[in-house]
Design a protein around this motif. Structure first.
Motif, short mmCIF file in Angstrom:
data_model
loop_
_atom_site.label_atom_id
_atom_site.label_comp_id
_atom_site.label_asym_id
_atom_site.label_seq_id
_atom_site.Cartn_x
_atom_site.Cartn_y
_atom_site.Cartn_z
N VAL A 511 -36.56 -69.89 -80.88
CA VAL A 511 -36.61 -71.27 -80.88
C VAL A 511 -37.81 -71.90 -80.02
N ALA A 512 -38.37 -70.70 -79.17
CA ALA A 512 -39.55 -71.24 -78.35
C ALA A 512 -40.71 -71.15 -79.19
N GLY A 513 -40.65 -70.09 -80.10
CA GLY A 513 -41.92 -70.05 -80.99
C GLY A 513 -41.74 -71.15 -82.15
N LEU A 514 -40.55 -71.47 -82.43
CA LEU A 514 -40.53 -72.55 -83.43
C LEU A 514 -41.09 -74.16 -82.84
N LEU A 515 -40.71 -74.04 -81.50
CA LEU A 515 -41.10 -75.42 -80.87
C LEU A 515 -42.76 -75.23 -80.45
N ILE A 516 -43.39 -74.02 -80.33
CA ILE A 516 -44.89 -74.03 -80.00
C ILE A 516 -45.31 -74.28 -81.50
N GLY A 517 -44.80 -73.51 -82.51
CA GLY A 517 -45.50 -73.70 -83.72
C GLY A 517 -45.30 -75.33 -84.29
N GLY A 518 -44.19 -75.82 -84.18
CA GLY A 518 -43.97 -77.24 -84.38
C GLY A 518 -44.69 -78.07 -83.61
N LEU A 519 -45.34 -77.77 -82.43
CA LEU A 519 -46.22 -78.79 -81.73
C LEU A 519 -47.66 -78.64 -82.14
N LEU A 520 -48.10 -77.16 -82.73
CA LEU A 520 -49.38 -77.32 -83.43
C LEU A 520 -49.93 -78.06 -84.01
N PRO A 521 -49.28 -78.62 -85.11
CA PRO A 521 -49.84 -79.78 -85.96
C PRO A 521 -49.98 -81.06 -85.37
N PHE B 615 -40.62 -83.82 -81.26
CA PHE B 615 -42.14 -84.09 -81.20
C PHE B 615 -42.32 -85.65 -81.73
N LEU B 616 -41.40 -86.07 -82.80
CA LEU B 616 -41.55 -87.47 -83.14
C LEU B 616 -41.22 -88.32 -82.14
N ALA B 617 -40.19 -88.16 -81.46
CA ALA B 617 -39.56 -89.00 -80.39
C ALA B 617 -40.69 -89.14 -79.24
N ILE B 618 -40.97 -87.97 -78.87
CA ILE B 618 -41.94 -87.93 -77.56
C ILE B 618 -43.24 -88.92 -78.19
N SER B 619 -43.53 -88.40 -79.36
CA SER B 619 -44.86 -89.17 -79.62
C SER B 619 -44.72 -90.81 -79.82
N MET B 620 -43.51 -90.84 -80.50
CA MET B 620 -43.45 -92.32 -80.76
C MET B 620 -43.35 -93.23 -79.42
N THR B 621 -42.46 -92.70 -78.42
CA THR B 621 -42.22 -93.57 -77.30
C THR B 621 -43.31 -93.45 -76.33
N SER B 622 -44.14 -92.33 -76.64
CA SER B 622 -45.32 -92.27 -75.71
C SER B 622 -46.34 -93.39 -76.34
N SER B 623 -46.58 -93.33 -77.51
CA SER B 623 -47.69 -94.28 -78.21
C SER B 623 -47.11 -95.57 -77.71
N GLY B 624 -45.90 -95.76 -78.06
CA GLY B 624 -45.56 -97.18 -77.84
C GLY B 624 -45.90 -97.59 -76.59
N GLY B 625 -45.33 -97.00 -75.52
CA GLY B 625 -45.53 -97.32 -74.07
C GLY B 625 -46.89 -97.39 -73.76
N ALA B 626 -47.89 -96.55 -74.26
CA ALA B 626 -49.24 -96.71 -74.09
C ALA B 626 -49.81 -97.84 -74.52
#
Lengths: 688, 688
Positions: A511-521, B615-626
């Motif tokens: 799960v940690a790997g998936l999150l790190i990998g998901g973060l990369l793009p 990631f989408l949720a963090i990215s969207m709420t951060s962009s929006g707040g910024a």
């Protein structure tokens, strides 16, 4: 055994003969381009400036990449031996050659397309498409020759296992160049484009390609180094990597069947023949440009589908029985058909989301009436919607081909999909040539009739560019999944007891790997978008400086210094590329060697990167293409046409879409594969 | 056994007593709010219109959701028995109550805050914060009472296993309401906001909250139904679901230790005491508003950290030895500390990315100088960058708490993180109250000094809103991972031979599931962004109609019909909510029952949704707040201030950010959990 070896050699020879044939046709096309009229002297001056800028950028890129290449070469030599290091050099050189030659041809074809437009649409079209076809044939020809030649040479010398292992070196070489070319080229082309637009269009109210804009040559250079050289290196890499991945998977999972190694080569070889026929069809067709290009792809696909059948039954006369399933020639053929079908499906879907004829683009155009904000919101929503159908079909393709022939079936489907690269890249490389031809026609003040021809071809080129991006992403995603399969097999082969190796989602490291990998793009795209912003800012400052110092430029009395803009973008693109280029490599190394994470978490990283990378790339390139064409649609006179407030909003969308569709989105492709290839290479070191 | 039961009952009683205490303090706060001055008669008229609109929306939402609830109730009753169906009703009613009462209090506190601003900053601040604190205490009080009460009642009647299983029904009830409230409220608030801005600010050049704008009451209603009722229902659900998830995991993995079920209740109970103290601190503090709010959170966290220690050692005097590890009270305490630390870390990170004092917001403000396009590009890049640190810390929290106490450790960390909800939601609900107070002050033509006070509090409220969104997302992501763990355990408990259940990444069904799950947040956000666009379009048309029919509105001679706008947004929000609300549920059912996919692929779906959703949720709420604060920063006079071209570009960014940060981004939280809860409920049916 001896018969097997002979058969194997024959199959690879067949692929290499087809590859050589492709290169010969490319040579003939280059000759026919060079003997055509190079246009008026004014055209020659402009084309010369573009050629010079493009050459200067690529040379500097080669210098920069050579430094990294030397380090990697040394590491490979030390850890993996001389064959892998040699393969690395071959992969890098071929990827470089595909991009470099293709681009050099494009920058001579562009001016001849502009010259052809003075005569007729047919001669302009023929010139632009021939230029694109050179790149298409180079990509597949070089890939088949390099991988086939390396394997044919290394196998008798090193034995099968070592030869196949060393191929990963070749894949890394191709990926290195492809990553740099895509990213650097992508930053270059959009920094120049956005920078030129910000000062030229918005501050000074100049048209696109106005010769008074000091950044206009840099903008045209960008089309070549990004869309042409970048795309060629990228697809060369996807092709080579998929071929190698299929060989790898075939070897690791179907050890007792030599035909499993041969089959991917044969699929590739057959399709080269189809691509050549498709190219001849376009050059002699009387259809409209868009229709004849699509017909050529369909012809190629049908021919391949027909010829794949006897090839498959001949190579696999008997069923293959593995520990988990029985693979038949029917199953393999069906997997190959899935790959061909995927190409058609992805082309249709991307076309729907990015063409001015359908609802998505028109919805963005309508939303432009209520302002900049609603244009952007509509474009982002379209991009997100555009992820659904490709994902559904990619999932169906994975499940289907796996059902028919296991992981090898997935590899066969990918290889079959990529076997059409020859014709697909011809379409794509057509785009920057017509784009440049339009620029040259404007700058050299061609008559209106010629400019109408280049405009029409440019619009076709835009759609083709968007469509082939969808193809490149879908195939890269599938290829990366095959690489992940290779990673798992490679890992198993190094473990004494591999029963514990499950990559279970219940394992927190996975799960940690998936999150790190998901973060990369996400991070990678943030850095590449930033890079465009910074480099474009540098262009804006330089253009303002020139216009301030020489007000005569705007009145046409002074000539701008195009060279300094070219130079500034070149340096900025290479500098801004460093962090995003290092990111995936360092992540893989860090995860692999941090004790709490390690090989299992690394598996998660690979899959995580594919999952979010695929969606982000599709979403970004679709939004970008749709914004671009929404602007074009309004410029056709809809919603108030040029100069209306809707048009201003659409220009904003196009500006946002530029780094989306031409920098961040496409650069995710090689990034996904770099992550997977580096992981495969790192495996043995994790057990030291 | 009897002693154990007594202990257990005592622990739950402790939690329920703390919950009741929280509710009593909330009651006292409500009384003190109601006895304060309700301001001038003009304020009363405006506040009355907002109250009426908010009530009308919530009533219609309840009617709509009742229909769905009846269907789900029947299905639960049929498949899961009466206890689960009863739990469902309790969960739904409490979630509804938290949102409904919290919002009703907010709409009486807003006018009193505006009235307080006529006196002093302190009295305005006290009123706004008391209103917010009611919601905070309601959320945790109701959650502890409902889950604790249900379990205490069901356990002696049904036995432990059945009681715990039926709790999932309660979780589903909470999730249903939370999903509808977040999504419907989110669409409502932004459709009204964007619609009001598009006509009011852009076409007619009116200020925010100008009473001549017919959509201005709808805009203020939106703040309450979205930010207040939606957020309250959402965090109630996250709290209840995390508590239930921790109980579930404790029961399934540590069967022989009753304290494992008790511990999450005790953590929750302890923090309520801390929250109450924090609330009293703020109301008597002489610090600046922002500083006193942050101090209250820190106080609460420290008090919890201190009290958690004796509670943990008392509950777990002995080590727990499971098949795979030994869990100590030290390990559990460290997991709880990780949860508290996560809260602080996430608050700091979100604050950095969305506050006007740091580089990200200022970079967007700078980029606004070169136009709309560069503002958007900069904002998107900031949002993507903002995903890195939260992801890294979430990964560290998962690995750390898993290392200390296995999956139960992760559940403890989540519960500990959420135990601070009481104070965190007080901060969040503070936001819409001050926002509304500002609106009422403008519309009722309060003196400048009072409006300066409401403006200052509004700015603090904005930052708090952004910060608590980060908290809500991070905790939802972690809670969802615990639910995934519960899904796996639940699945195992239904399988005769669970050795084959690995959810391996090498299984194509898992990869297919990950891709399907990864796709969900993209599609979901596309539909919810579209929904805002469509509903806002309806507002624009209505406002244009009113202004066209009664030109006297703009000169102040005619009063606009606020009610029709409220009505239109209400209907549009509920209608546009249907597809995105059904999407996750139907996906889970489809994947579960399609033969080629099934339970294993469903596991992939759950994790895939968490990965991209986070990631989408963090990215969207951060962009929006910024984007929002970049606009505010420019309005403070930077980069040309109000009316400059940079300001126009920043307004575009704010418009794009609205559906990002207040609709699509936050609605992903309940969506992730709905997917996981429905999957857990479906498990037994997959084996029929």
């Amino acid at each position: 055994m001896f018969t097997n070896f002979l058969q194997l050699q024959n199959g690879i020879n067949f692929a290499m003969i087809c590859g050589t044939l492709g290169l010969l046709v490319a040579l003939a096309l280059i000759r026919s381009i060079l003997t055509s009229s190079a246009g008026t002297p004014k055209m020659g001056v402009i084309a010369g400036a573009i050629q010079e800028g493009a050459k200067a950028y690529l040379n500097r890129q080669i210098t920069a990449v050579s430094l990294i290449a030397v380090v990697i070469f040394a590491a490979l030599y030390y850890f993996k031996g001389q064959a892998a290091a040699g393969g690395f050099v071959i992969g890098a050189l071929c990827s470089l050659a595909a991009g470099y030659i293709g681009m050099r041809v494009a920058v001579v074809a562009n001016v001849r397309t502009a010259a052809g437009a003075l005569l007729s649409r047919h001669s302009a079209m023929k010139m632009a498409f021939s230029g694109g076809a050179v790149t298409g044939l180079l990509v597949v020809g070089l890939a088949l020759l390099s991988v086939g030649g390396f394997y044919a040479l290394a196998r008798p010398l090193l034995g099968e296992a070592e030869a196949i292992n060393s191929l990963i070196g070749l894949a890394l070489g191709a990926s290195l160049i492809s990553g740099v070319a895509r990213l650097g080229g992508g930053i270059y082309t959009k920094a120049a484009d956005v920078g030129a637009d910000l000062v030229g269009k918005i501050e000074q109210n100049l048209d696109e390609d106005d010769p008074r804009n000091p950044a206009t040559i840099a903008d045209n250079v960008g089309d070549n180094v990004g869309d042409c050289a970048g795309m060629a290196a990228d697809v060369f890499e996807t092709y080579a990597v998929s071929l190698i991945g299929a060989i790898f998977v075939g070897y690791l999972t179907l050890k007792s069947t030599p035909a499993a190694i041969l089959y991917p080569f044969v699929l590739g070889g057959i399709s080269v023949i189809g691509s050549i026929l498709g190219i001849f069809y376009v050059n002699s067709s009387k259809q409209k440009p868009g229709a004849s290009l699509i017909t050529a792809v369909v012809l190629n696909a049908i021919l391949s589908a027909v010829l794949f059948y006897p090839a498959t039954t001949m190579l696999f006369p008997n069923e293959i029985v593995t520990a988990t399933m029985t693979i038949t020639s029917q199953g393999l053929y069906l997997s190959a058909l899935i790959g061909l079908a995927m190409t058609a499906i992805i082309v249709l879907i991307t076309n729907y989301f990015t063409s001015t004829e359908y609802e998505p683009v028109r919805r963005i155009a309508r939303a432009s009436e209520t302002g900049h904000g609603t244009n952007i919101i509509a474009g982002i929503a379209v991009g997100n919607h555009a992820t659904v159908l490709p994902a559904v079909f990619i999932i169906a393709a994975i499940l289907g081909s796996f059902h028919f022939a296991g992981l090898y079936g997935v590899a066969v489907a990918v290889m079959s999909m990529l076997s059409l690269s020859g014709i697909i890249i011809s379409l794509d490389a057509f785009g920057p040539i017509t784009d440049n031809a339009g620029g040259i026609a404007v700058m050299s003040e061609s008559p209106k009739s010629a400019r109408e021809i280049t405009d029409e071809l440019d619009a076709v080129g835009n759609t083709m560019k968007a469509v082939t991006k969808g193809y490149a992403i879908a195939s890269a995603g599938l290829a990366a999944l095959v690489l992940f399969g290779s990673y798992v097999e490679e890992l198993k082969s190094h473990m004494v007891d591999n029963m514990g190796l499950t990559f279970s989602l219940s394992d927190p490291r996975v799960v940690a790997g998936l999150l790190i990998g998901g973060l990369l793009p996400f991070v990678f795209s943030a850095f590449s978008i930033d890079a465009v912003g910074k480099a474009a800012g540098a262009v804006v400052i330089e253009v303002r400086r020139q216009l301030g110092l020489h007000p005569g430029i705007l009145t046409g009395q002074d000539t701008p210094e195009y060279g300094t803009c070219v130079d500034i973008v070149t340096k900025a693109a290479l500098r801004e590329m460093i962090i995003p280029a290092l990111l995936p490599v360092l992540t893989v190394l860090a995860v692999g060697f941090i004790p709490w994470l390690g090989a299992v978490a690394l598996g998660g990283v690979l899959v995580g990167t594919i999952v979010t990378g695929l969606f982000l790339a599709i979403s970004m390139t679709s939004s970008g293409g749709a914004w671009d064409n929404a602007k074009k649609y309004i410029e056709e006179g809809k919603h108030g046409g040029k100069g209306s407030s809707a048009h201003a909003a659409a220009v904003t969308g196009d500006t946002v879409g530029d780094p989306y569709k031409d920098t961040a989105g496409p650069a995710i492709n090689p990034m996904i594969k770099v992550v997977n290839i580096v992981a495969i290479l790192v495996v043995p070191l994790l057990f030291k």
